[in-house]
Scaffold this motif. Structure first.
Motif, mmCIF file in Angstrom:
data_model
loop_
_atom_site.group_PDB
_atom_site.id
_atom_site.type_symbol
_atom_site.label_atom_id
_atom_site.label_comp_id
_atom_site.label_asym_id
_atom_site.label_seq_id
_atom_site.Cartn_x
_atom_site.Cartn_y
_atom_site.Cartn_z
ATOM 1 N N SER A 1 1.045 -1.252 0.064
ATOM 2 C CA SER A 1 -0.181 -0.063 -0.078
ATOM 3 C C SER A 1 0.831 1.338 -0.078
ATOM 4 O O SER A 1 2.045 1.158 0.607
ATOM 5 C CB SER A 1 -1.106 0.128 1.242
ATOM 6 O OG SER A 1 -1.864 -0.970 1.200
ATOM 7 N N VAL A 2 0.217 2.497 -0.826
ATOM 8 C CA VAL A 2 0.825 3.538 -0.592
ATOM 9 C C VAL A 2 0.091 4.574 -0.069
ATOM 10 O O VAL A 2 -1.115 4.773 -0.401
ATOM 11 C CB VAL A 2 1.307 4.049 -2.029
ATOM 12 C CG1 VAL A 2 2.100 5.387 -2.204
ATOM 13 C CG2 VAL A 2 2.320 3.076 -2.726
ATOM 14 N N LEU A 3 0.517 5.567 0.928
ATOM 15 C CA LEU A 3 -0.384 6.197 1.595
ATOM 16 C C LEU A 3 -0.034 7.700 0.704
ATOM 17 O O LEU A 3 1.002 8.404 0.549
ATOM 18 C CB LEU A 3 0.333 6.833 2.859
ATOM 19 C CG LEU A 3 -0.650 7.769 3.602
ATOM 20 C CD1 LEU A 3 -2.220 7.399 3.697
ATOM 21 C CD2 LEU A 3 0.108 8.004 5.059
ATOM 22 N N ILE A 4 -1.120 8.244 0.010
ATOM 23 C CA ILE A 4 -1.221 9.310 -0.671
ATOM 24 C C ILE A 4 -2.035 10.461 -0.109
ATOM 25 O O ILE A 4 -3.218 10.209 -0.070
ATOM 26 C CB ILE A 4 -1.606 8.804 -2.291
ATOM 27 C CG1 ILE A 4 -0.918 7.863 -2.899
ATOM 28 C CG2 ILE A 4 -1.586 10.292 -3.009
ATOM 29 C CD1 ILE A 4 -1.087 7.425 -4.232
ATOM 30 N N GLU A 5 -1.610 11.267 0.379
ATOM 31 C CA GLU A 5 -2.187 12.319 1.166
ATOM 32 C C GLU A 5 -2.910 11.708 2.411
ATOM 33 O O GLU A 5 -1.968 11.041 3.171
ATOM 34 C CB GLU A 5 -3.331 13.057 0.387
ATOM 35 C CG GLU A 5 -2.568 13.968 -0.722
ATOM 36 C CD GLU A 5 -1.813 15.205 -0.390
ATOM 37 O OE1 GLU A 5 -2.131 15.958 0.715
ATOM 38 O OE2 GLU A 5 -0.702 15.218 -1.158
ATOM 39 N N ARG A 6 -4.140 11.632 2.562
ATOM 40 C CA ARG A 6 -4.892 10.756 3.390
ATOM 41 C C ARG A 6 -5.530 9.633 2.835
ATOM 42 O O ARG A 6 -6.346 9.025 3.736
ATOM 43 C CB ARG A 6 -5.815 11.554 4.405
ATOM 44 C CG ARG A 6 -5.517 13.008 4.964
ATOM 45 C CD ARG A 6 -6.462 13.892 5.250
ATOM 46 N NE ARG A 6 -7.274 14.316 4.203
ATOM 47 C CZ ARG A 6 -7.204 15.491 3.706
ATOM 48 N NH1 ARG A 6 -6.042 16.309 3.922
ATOM 49 N NH2 ARG A 6 -8.029 15.802 2.661
ATOM 50 N N THR A 7 -4.938 9.108 1.624
ATOM 51 C CA THR A 7 -5.663 8.019 1.189
ATOM 52 C C THR A 7 -4.787 6.869 1.117
ATOM 53 O O THR A 7 -3.483 7.139 0.481
ATOM 54 C CB THR A 7 -6.174 8.522 -0.515
ATOM 55 O OG1 THR A 7 -7.205 9.344 -0.040
ATOM 56 C CG2 THR A 7 -6.837 7.045 -0.812
ATOM 57 N N GLY B 1 -5.792 8.320 -11.550
ATOM 58 C CA GLY B 1 -6.992 8.993 -11.111
ATOM 59 C C GLY B 1 -6.674 10.232 -10.200
ATOM 60 O O GLY B 1 -5.532 10.785 -10.401
ATOM 61 N N VAL B 2 -7.419 10.625 -9.341
ATOM 62 C CA VAL B 2 -7.274 11.751 -8.413
ATOM 63 C C VAL B 2 -7.472 11.489 -7.300
ATOM 64 O O VAL B 2 -8.648 11.015 -6.636
ATOM 65 C CB VAL B 2 -8.148 12.968 -8.872
ATOM 66 C CG1 VAL B 2 -8.197 14.240 -8.133
ATOM 67 C CG2 VAL B 2 -7.944 13.594 -10.591
ATOM 68 N N ILE B 3 -6.613 12.092 -6.208
ATOM 69 C CA ILE B 3 -6.683 11.654 -5.049
ATOM 70 C C ILE B 3 -6.397 13.190 -4.359
ATOM 71 O O ILE B 3 -5.444 13.891 -4.175
ATOM 72 C CB ILE B 3 -5.618 10.930 -4.309
ATOM 73 C CG1 ILE B 3 -5.832 9.385 -4.872
ATOM 74 C CG2 ILE B 3 -5.749 10.788 -2.652
ATOM 75 C CD1 ILE B 3 -5.074 8.373 -4.433
ATOM 76 N N ASP B 4 -7.344 13.488 -3.396
ATOM 77 C CA ASP B 4 -7.289 14.843 -2.811
ATOM 78 C C ASP B 4 -7.252 15.865 -3.592
ATOM 79 O O ASP B 4 -6.348 16.846 -3.358
ATOM 80 C CB ASP B 4 -6.539 14.780 -1.581
ATOM 81 C CG ASP B 4 -6.944 13.887 -0.409
ATOM 82 O OD1 ASP B 4 -8.125 13.532 -0.360
ATOM 83 O OD2 ASP B 4 -6.212 13.553 0.411
ATOM 84 N N GLY B 5 -7.555 15.898 -4.901
ATOM 85 C CA GLY B 5 -7.378 17.083 -5.830
ATOM 86 C C GLY B 5 -6.325 16.984 -6.858
ATOM 87 O O GLY B 5 -5.787 17.786 -7.418
ATOM 88 N N HIS B 6 -5.379 15.878 -6.474
ATOM 89 C CA HIS B 6 -4.428 15.912 -7.168
ATOM 90 C C HIS B 6 -4.190 14.833 -8.094
ATOM 91 O O HIS B 6 -4.550 13.481 -7.739
ATOM 92 C CB HIS B 6 -2.947 15.629 -6.347
ATOM 93 C CG HIS B 6 -2.677 16.688 -5.124
ATOM 94 N ND1 HIS B 6 -2.094 17.900 -5.386
ATOM 95 C CD2 HIS B 6 -3.133 16.545 -3.684
ATOM 96 C CE1 HIS B 6 -2.183 18.702 -4.260
ATOM 97 N NE2 HIS B 6 -2.592 17.672 -3.232
ATOM 98 N N PRO B 7 -3.818 14.916 -9.205
ATOM 99 C CA PRO B 7 -3.579 13.709 -10.415
ATOM 100 C C PRO B 7 -2.510 12.629 -9.959
ATOM 101 O O PRO B 7 -1.630 13.013 -9.580
ATOM 102 C CB PRO B 7 -3.226 14.439 -11.494
ATOM 103 C CG PRO B 7 -2.812 15.595 -11.459
ATOM 104 C CD PRO B 7 -3.223 16.145 -10.121
#
Length: 119
Positions: free
Chosen positions: A29-35, A85-91
């Motif tokens: 798993s990779v933590l991207i922002e809060r996801t 995709g997009v996570i917390d507004g970031h591509p």
């Protein structure tokens, strides 16, 4: 302190080399922002496929399947980063390089944030 690595206008947030034996699956798993984005990578030898790699995001898991006849894997490079995709507004996107070595597969996987990606 973690290095700040950029590829073009994309920030590298995950860059790992995995060595995966034939028929086994790597999960991480990779933590991207809060996801938390989960990955599953598997290698199928002698599996019929129209393309050597297929991927899809299902229920928050990026499943990547590499399939080919024995001895025909790699080197395989995703020449331009693909969009996840997009996570917390970031591509979000990724790229990879694959090499086959004596019954194992060496996968270099890079996940990036920001910038532009092929669809």
């Amino acid at each position: 302190m973690k290095a700040n690595v950029m590829i073009g206008s994309r920030s590298v947030i995950f860059n790992e080399r995995l060595i995966v034996p034939d028929g086994e699956t790597a999960r991480f798993s990779v933590l991207i922002e809060r996801t938390l984005l989960s990955f599953e990578v598997c290698f199928l030898i002698n599996a019929p496929s129209k393309t050597p790699v297929e991927w899809a995001v299902t229920e928050g898991v990026l499943r990547m399947t590499f399939s080919a006849p024995p001895g025909t894997f790699g080197p395989l490079v995703l020449k331009t980063p693909a969009r996840l995709g997009v996570i917390d507004g970031h591509p979000i996107g990724f790229t990879f390089e694959l090499l086959a070595q004596h019954g194992s597969h060496v996968l270099q996987l890079i996940v990036m944030k920001g910038g532009n990606y092929d669809e």
